[in-house]
Design an enzyme around this catalytic site. Structure first.
Site, PDB file in Angstrom:
ATOM      1  N   VAL A  38      10.729 -15.451  -9.244  1.00 26.50           N
ATOM      2  CA  VAL A  38      10.565 -14.656  -9.693  1.00 26.50           C
ATOM      3  C   VAL A  38       9.356 -14.186 -10.182  1.00 26.50           C
ATOM      4  CG1 VAL A  38      12.929 -13.469 -10.950  1.00 26.50           C
ATOM      5  CG2 VAL A  38      11.307 -14.669 -12.358  1.00 26.50           C
ATOM      6  N   ASP A  46      14.324 -18.809 -11.099  1.00 27.37           N
ATOM      7  CA  ASP A  46      13.410 -19.586 -11.619  1.00 27.37           C
ATOM      8  C   ASP A  46      12.038 -18.587 -11.584  1.00 27.37           C
ATOM      9  OD1 ASP A  46      11.478 -22.869 -10.616  1.00 27.37           O
ATOM     10  OD2 ASP A  46      10.181 -20.817  -9.895  1.00 27.37           O
ATOM     11  N   TYR A  96       3.889 -16.991 -15.019  1.00 29.73           N
ATOM     12  CA  TYR A  96       4.015 -15.523 -14.031  1.00 29.73           C
ATOM     13  C   TYR A  96       4.371 -14.250 -15.087  1.00 29.73           C
ATOM     14  CZ  TYR A  96       6.540 -19.283 -10.893  1.00 29.73           C
ATOM     15  OH  TYR A  96       6.335 -20.105 -10.054  1.00 29.73           O
ATOM     16  N   LYS A 155       8.203 -23.266 -16.832  1.00 30.58           N
ATOM     17  CA  LYS A 155       7.909 -24.259 -16.978  1.00 30.58           C
ATOM     18  C   LYS A 155       6.147 -24.349 -18.076  1.00 30.58           C
ATOM     19  CE  LYS A 155       8.550 -23.565 -11.381  1.00 30.58           C
ATOM     20  NZ  LYS A 155       8.163 -22.023 -11.095  1.00 30.58           N
ATOM     21  N   HIS A 160       3.819 -27.474 -14.496  1.00 29.44           N
ATOM     22  CA  HIS A 160       3.547 -27.051 -13.235  1.00 29.44           C
ATOM     23  C   HIS A 160       3.252 -27.455 -12.376  1.00 29.44           C
ATOM     24  CE1 HIS A 160       3.802 -21.626 -12.530  1.00 29.44           C
ATOM     25  NE2 HIS A 160       3.455 -22.802 -11.409  1.00 29.44           N
ATOM     26  N   SER A 212       6.505 -30.583 -10.894  1.00 30.97           N
ATOM     27  CA  SER A 212       6.346 -29.252  -9.422  1.00 30.97           C
ATOM     28  C   SER A 212       4.482 -29.766  -9.392  1.00 30.97           C
ATOM     29  CB  SER A 212       6.562 -27.456 -10.154  1.00 30.97           C
ATOM     30  OG  SER A 212       6.048 -27.040  -9.901  1.00 30.97           O
ATOM     31  N   SER A 257       8.149 -21.153  -2.070  1.00 32.08           N
ATOM     32  CA  SER A 257       7.923 -20.495  -1.119  1.00 32.08           C
ATOM     33  C   SER A 257       8.913 -21.001   0.476  1.00 32.08           C
ATOM     34  CB  SER A 257       6.022 -20.409  -1.055  1.00 32.08           C
ATOM     35  OG  SER A 257       5.646 -20.327  -1.713  1.00 32.08           O
ATOM     36  N   GLN A 292       6.192 -17.137   1.776  1.00 30.86           N
ATOM     37  CA  GLN A 292       5.278 -16.501   1.764  1.00 30.86           C
ATOM     38  C   GLN A 292       5.481 -14.546   2.126  1.00 30.86           C
ATOM     39  OE1 GLN A 292       1.643 -17.214  -0.619  1.00 30.86           O
ATOM     40  NE2 GLN A 292       2.978 -18.719  -1.909  1.00 30.86           N
ATOM     41  N   ARG A 330      17.533  -7.609   0.140  1.00 32.29           N
ATOM     42  CA  ARG A 330      16.678  -8.542   0.754  1.00 32.29           C
ATOM     43  C   ARG A 330      17.773  -9.817   0.316  1.00 32.29           C
ATOM     44  NH1 ARG A 330      10.765  -7.527   1.808  1.00 32.29           N
ATOM     45  NH2 ARG A 330      10.081  -7.025   3.979  1.00 32.29           N
ATOM     46  N   ILE A 331      17.263  -9.396  -1.328  1.00 29.89           N
ATOM     47  CA  ILE A 331      18.070 -10.243  -2.293  1.00 29.89           C
ATOM     48  C   ILE A 331      19.776 -10.485  -1.461  1.00 29.89           C
ATOM     49  CG2 ILE A 331      19.133 -10.983  -5.065  1.00 29.89           C
ATOM     50  CD1 ILE A 331      16.716  -8.895  -5.575  1.00 29.89           C
ATOM     51  N   GLU A 365      20.848 -10.756   0.815  1.00 29.72           N
ATOM     52  CA  GLU A 365      20.861 -11.282   2.554  1.00 29.72           C
ATOM     53  C   GLU A 365      20.137 -12.494   2.296  1.00 29.72           C
ATOM     54  OE1 GLU A 365      17.234  -9.373   4.396  1.00 29.72           O
ATOM     55  OE2 GLU A 365      16.976 -11.192   6.321  1.00 29.72           O
ATOM     56  N   ASN A 366      19.393 -13.086   0.949  1.00 28.90           N
ATOM     57  CA  ASN A 366      19.238 -13.946   1.543  1.00 28.90           C
ATOM     58  C   ASN A 366      19.833 -15.120   0.788  1.00 28.90           C
ATOM     59  OD1 ASN A 366      16.687 -12.967   2.560  1.00 28.90           O
ATOM     60  ND2 ASN A 366      15.584 -13.590   0.278  1.00 28.90           N
TER      61      ASN A 366
HETATM   62  P1  NAD Z   1       8.867 -16.797  -0.710  1.00 27.27           P
HETATM   63  O1  NAD Z   1       8.632 -17.312   0.430  1.00 27.27           O
HETATM   64  O2  NAD Z   1      10.678 -16.581  -1.220  1.00 27.27           O
HETATM   65  O3  NAD Z   1       8.509 -15.539  -0.326  1.00 27.27           O
HETATM   66  C1  NAD Z   1       8.650 -14.036  -0.509  1.00 27.27           C
HETATM   67  C2  NAD Z   1       8.615 -12.966   0.334  1.00 27.27           C
HETATM   68  O4  NAD Z   1       9.241 -13.255   1.508  1.00 27.27           O
HETATM   69  C3  NAD Z   1       8.413 -11.811  -0.150  1.00 27.27           C
HETATM   70  O5  NAD Z   1       7.476 -10.785  -1.465  1.00 27.27           O
HETATM   71  C4  NAD Z   1       8.574 -11.188   0.272  1.00 27.27           C
HETATM   72  O6  NAD Z   1       7.848 -10.343   1.195  1.00 27.27           O
HETATM   73  C5  NAD Z   1       9.404 -12.016   1.806  1.00 27.27           C
HETATM   74  N1  NAD Z   1      10.519 -11.245   1.783  1.00 27.27           N
HETATM   75  C6  NAD Z   1      11.803 -12.231   0.965  1.00 27.27           C
HETATM   76  N2  NAD Z   1      12.902 -12.059   1.512  1.00 27.27           N
HETATM   77  C7  NAD Z   1      12.922 -11.362   2.293  1.00 27.27           C
HETATM   78  C8  NAD Z   1      13.912 -11.267   3.693  1.00 27.27           C
HETATM   79  N3  NAD Z   1      15.175 -11.772   3.651  1.00 27.27           N
HETATM   80  N4  NAD Z   1      13.358 -10.346   4.712  1.00 27.27           N
HETATM   81  C9  NAD Z   1      12.053 -10.450   4.869  1.00 27.27           C
HETATM   82  N5  NAD Z   1      11.213 -10.324   3.810  1.00 27.27           N
HETATM   83  C10 NAD Z   1      11.280 -11.487   2.753  1.00 27.27           C
HETATM   84  O7  NAD Z   1       7.221 -17.071  -1.749  1.00 27.27           O
HETATM   85  P2  NAD Z   1       7.057 -17.145  -3.112  1.00 27.27           P
HETATM   86  O8  NAD Z   1       7.354 -16.105  -4.229  1.00 27.27           O
HETATM   87  O9  NAD Z   1       5.744 -17.743  -3.147  1.00 27.27           O
HETATM   88  O10 NAD Z   1       7.831 -18.934  -3.382  1.00 27.27           O
HETATM   89  C11 NAD Z   1       9.348 -18.464  -4.321  1.00 27.27           C
HETATM   90  C12 NAD Z   1       9.877 -18.863  -5.002  1.00 27.27           C
HETATM   91  O11 NAD Z   1       8.930 -20.312  -6.123  1.00 27.27           O
HETATM   92  C13 NAD Z   1       8.366 -17.585  -6.196  1.00 27.27           C
HETATM   93  O12 NAD Z   1       8.881 -16.375  -7.082  1.00 27.27           O
HETATM   94  C14 NAD Z   1       8.671 -18.896  -7.578  1.00 27.27           C
HETATM   95  O13 NAD Z   1       9.994 -18.072  -8.670  1.00 27.27           O
HETATM   96  C15 NAD Z   1       8.182 -20.410  -7.367  1.00 27.27           C
HETATM   97  N6  NAD Z   1       7.191 -20.493  -6.910  1.00 27.27           N
HETATM   98  C16 NAD Z   1       6.487 -21.948  -7.682  1.00 27.27           C
HETATM   99  C17 NAD Z   1       5.798 -22.373  -7.194  1.00 27.27           C
HETATM  100  C18 NAD Z   1       5.118 -23.142  -7.996  1.00 27.27           C
HETATM  101  O14 NAD Z   1       3.458 -23.862  -8.240  1.00 27.27           O
HETATM  102  N7  NAD Z   1       5.965 -24.226  -8.860  1.00 27.27           N
HETATM  103  C19 NAD Z   1       4.447 -21.948  -6.559  1.00 27.27           C
HETATM  104  C20 NAD Z   1       4.906 -21.367  -6.328  1.00 27.27           C
HETATM  105  C21 NAD Z   1       5.777 -20.184  -6.223  1.00 27.27           C
END
Ligand code: NAD
Length: 283
Positions: A32, A57, A62, A87, A120, A148, A197, A201, A245-246, A248-249
């Site tokens: 999130v 998460d 955040y 975190k 974190h 992390s 990610s 992303q 997408r939620i 789908e994933n």
């Molecule tokens: P992510 O890799 O999950 O990508 C998210 C992006 O992908 C969305 O904004 C959307 O644009 C796209 N997306 C999602 N589903 C899709 C689909 N089915 N089709 C097309 N596009 C789609 O990126 P994220 O948010 O950076 O990482 C996921 C999670 O990891 C974060 O939300 C957070 O909870 C965690 N995170 C942790 C750290 C850390 O330092 N521990 C850093 C970054 C993220």
């Protein structure tokens, strides 16, 4: 990658990974980061729970722990069936106020425990912060503790000086960035990996191979990337606030990538970060 044992639970969407402390974490969670601290995060979490996710998460940085807490309280799913991770932010680690920061996070979340609490980033003061996490575990405020963005040198400190083995290390992981050294070190110590990610992303859309492979299974590029993570025994927390997408994933437990397709995706690795590099960050 060998890693903690995988189990198939009642529904495949609730497939879990057994951690080194015996707890089972759902292998799929909803990330999130960048989800608004209000209806946006609440809706995303409710849609995810309806689709079968049982793992959320978040992080103090955040700035949406209030909405996460409200979403969980107002969901149809009991609190104890949801794995909640948060975190401790870097400023609190540096200031030696991890215990206070946890209390503040619990108050924002409106819960008296979290399932997993992570440091974190490996900033100055992480060893004292780890001791505070161990105390929080003993006090029952958290069910598991982990890290992390910790690379081998930091992990070694924790393992050598701490009493409790971290359950999880959450790191950037996707087809362009596998961080093999950190992963094999964690494998060796039976520390599970969560991929942040996992969908690069959103940059996975620029890589044609995922669509090509997806066509062979009737799956989307996102589902191929996430499935590749699952077959590597990685916990994944893809982020979306879009209901379609939620869902789908989450539809990634009903097919299996062939060995050839796994290898073809492995070969994309090029050490490319989309987020900060744990060996070179300044926040
Ligand atoms: P992510 O890799 O999950 O990508 C998210 C992006 O992908 C969305 O904004 C959307 O644009 C796209 N997306 C999602 N589903 C899709 C689909 N089915 N089709 C097309 N596009 C789609 O990126 P994220 O948010 O950076 O990482 C996921 C999670 O990891 C974060 O939300 C957070 O909870 C965690 N995170 C942790 C750290 C850390 O330092 N521990 C850093 C970054 C993220």
């Amino acid at each position: 990658m060998k890693n903690p044992t995988s189990h198939n639970d009642v529904t495949s969407c609730m497939k879990t990974i057994k951690l080194n402390n015996g707890l089972k974490i759902p292998q799929l969670g909803l990330g999130v980061w960048q989800s608004g601290n209000g209806q946006e995060a609440i809706d995303a979490i409710h849609w995810a729970l309806a689709a079968g996710y049982r793992h959320i998460d978040t992080a103090s940085i955040y700035k949406n722990e209030e909405a996460v807490g409200e979403a969980i309280r107002t969901a149809d799913v009991p609190r104890e069936d949801i794995w909640l991770t948060t975190k401790i932010w870097n400023d609190d680690i540096r200031a030696g106020r991890t215990t206070e920061a946890l209390e503040e996070a619990l108050a924002r979340l409106g819960t008296d425990y979290v399932d997993l609490l992570l440091l974190h980033w490996p900033v100055d003061g992480y060893m004292a912060a780890w001791m505070a996490l161990e105390q929080a575990l003993a006090a029952g405020k958290v069910r598991a503790i982990g890290l992390s963005n910790f690379m081998e040198e930091h992990l070694t400190d924790i393992i050598e000086q701490g009493e409790i083995l971290p359950a999880v290390n959450q790191i950037e992981f996707h087809p362009y960035l596998v961080q093999a050294d950190a992963i094999s070190y964690c494998d060796m110590h039976n520390i599970a990996i969560t991929a942040w990610s996992p969908l690069m992303q959103g940059n996975f859309l620029k890589e044609p191979l995922f669509a090509e492979i997806g066509a062979a299974y009737g799956k989307t590029p996102a589902q191929v990337v996430l499935r590749w993570c699952l077959q590597n025994d990685i916990i994944i927390i893809p982020k979306s606030t879009n209901q379609g997408r939620i869902k789908e994933n989450s539809e990634i437990f009903d097919f299996e990538l062939s060995e050839d397709h796994m290898i073809a995706i492995d070969e994309l690795e090029k050490g490319e970060h989309f987020g900060p590099d744990p060996n070179d960050f300044d926040f």
